[in-house]
Scaffold this active site. Structure first.
Site, mmCIF file in Angstrom:
data_model
loop_
_atom_site.group_PDB
_atom_site.id
_atom_site.type_symbol
_atom_site.label_atom_id
_atom_site.label_comp_id
_atom_site.label_asym_id
_atom_site.label_seq_id
_atom_site.Cartn_x
_atom_site.Cartn_y
_atom_site.Cartn_z
ATOM 1 N N ILE A 35 0.822 -1.218 0.000
ATOM 2 C CA ILE A 35 0.000 0.000 0.000
ATOM 3 C C ILE A 35 0.857 1.270 0.000
ATOM 4 O O ILE A 35 0.393 2.342 -0.398
ATOM 5 C CB ILE A 35 -0.965 -0.017 1.216
ATOM 6 C CG1 ILE A 35 -2.197 0.834 0.972
ATOM 7 C CG2 ILE A 35 -0.257 0.367 2.511
ATOM 8 C CD1 ILE A 35 -3.298 0.617 2.003
ATOM 9 N N ASN A 90 11.659 -8.484 7.027
ATOM 10 C CA ASN A 90 11.942 -7.747 8.261
ATOM 11 C C ASN A 90 11.523 -8.638 9.435
ATOM 12 O O ASN A 90 10.399 -9.142 9.459
ATOM 13 C CB ASN A 90 11.170 -6.430 8.282
ATOM 14 C CG ASN A 90 11.689 -5.449 7.243
ATOM 15 O OD1 ASN A 90 12.880 -5.427 6.953
ATOM 16 N ND2 ASN A 90 10.802 -4.655 6.670
ATOM 17 N N GLY A 96 11.918 -3.163 11.789
ATOM 18 C CA GLY A 96 10.834 -2.527 11.045
ATOM 19 C C GLY A 96 9.642 -3.424 10.761
ATOM 20 O O GLY A 96 8.745 -3.020 10.021
ATOM 21 N N SER A 98 6.219 -4.533 11.030
ATOM 22 C CA SER A 98 5.041 -3.879 11.603
ATOM 23 C C SER A 98 3.792 -4.735 11.468
ATOM 24 O O SER A 98 2.802 -4.489 12.144
ATOM 25 C CB SER A 98 4.819 -2.517 10.940
ATOM 26 O OG SER A 98 4.622 -2.674 9.552
ATOM 27 N N HIS A 103 5.941 -12.001 5.802
ATOM 28 C CA HIS A 103 5.823 -11.514 4.435
ATOM 29 C C HIS A 103 7.192 -11.248 3.853
ATOM 30 O O HIS A 103 8.074 -10.719 4.523
ATOM 31 C CB HIS A 103 4.957 -10.248 4.352
ATOM 32 C CG HIS A 103 5.312 -9.199 5.360
ATOM 33 N ND1 HIS A 103 4.919 -9.269 6.674
ATOM 34 C CD2 HIS A 103 6.038 -8.060 5.239
ATOM 35 C CE1 HIS A 103 5.389 -8.216 7.324
ATOM 36 N NE2 HIS A 103 6.080 -7.465 6.471
#
Ligand code: 5GP
Ligand code: ZN
Length: 117
Positions: A35, A90, A96, A98, A103
């Site tokens: 996104i 990550n 980082g 989140s 993923h």
């Protein structure tokens, strides 16, 4: 017990409950556009089965994680960015992470510096 399909952002994307631009799907893997893209190609590749992250992975997840990377390679091939792309996982908030559904980021379509930030 927590229902991952309603509480996890990416489980909701996989289930079609949250809109996303789908890029690829097979029995094990789902991929969609990030996104907030950090490169001309920025795709997220996730296992359909909920897995919090690489730290939580065990040997039984090896096939799934491998398939996520192979899907990234296929998407990169299709998009003609094989001159140079990067796959990134990550791991942990300090790096980082989140969203706590594993993923693989696929980044490409521009020059990528090294080392990453
Ligand atoms: P992380 O920071 O956990 O490695 O990566 C999470 C990624 O998910 C970020 O790049 C972020 O832009 C993306 N992201 C967060 N929320 C959404 C969403 O609702 N839809 C999509 N397509 N991507 C999201
Ligand atoms: Zn999930």
């Amino acid at each position: 017990m927590m229902d991952q399909s309603t509480d996890c952002l990416f489980c909701r994307v996989i289930a079609g409950k949250l809109p996303a631009k789908k890029v690829y799907e097979d029995k094990h893997v789902f991929a969609f556009e990030d996104i907030n893209p950090q490169a001309p190609t920025h795709v997220l590749i996730v296992p359909k089965k909920h897995l919090s992250g690489l730290k939580e992975a065990t040997a039984k997840d090896a096939d799934t994680i491998g398939r996520c990377h192979l899907a990234a390679a296929e998407i990169a091939r299709q998009r003609g960015i094989e001159n140079g792309y990067r796959t990134v996982l990550n791991v942990g908030s300090g790096a980082g992470q989140s969203v706590f559904h594993l993923h693989v980021h696929l980044l490409g379509g521009r020059n990528l510096g090294w080392p990453p930030g």
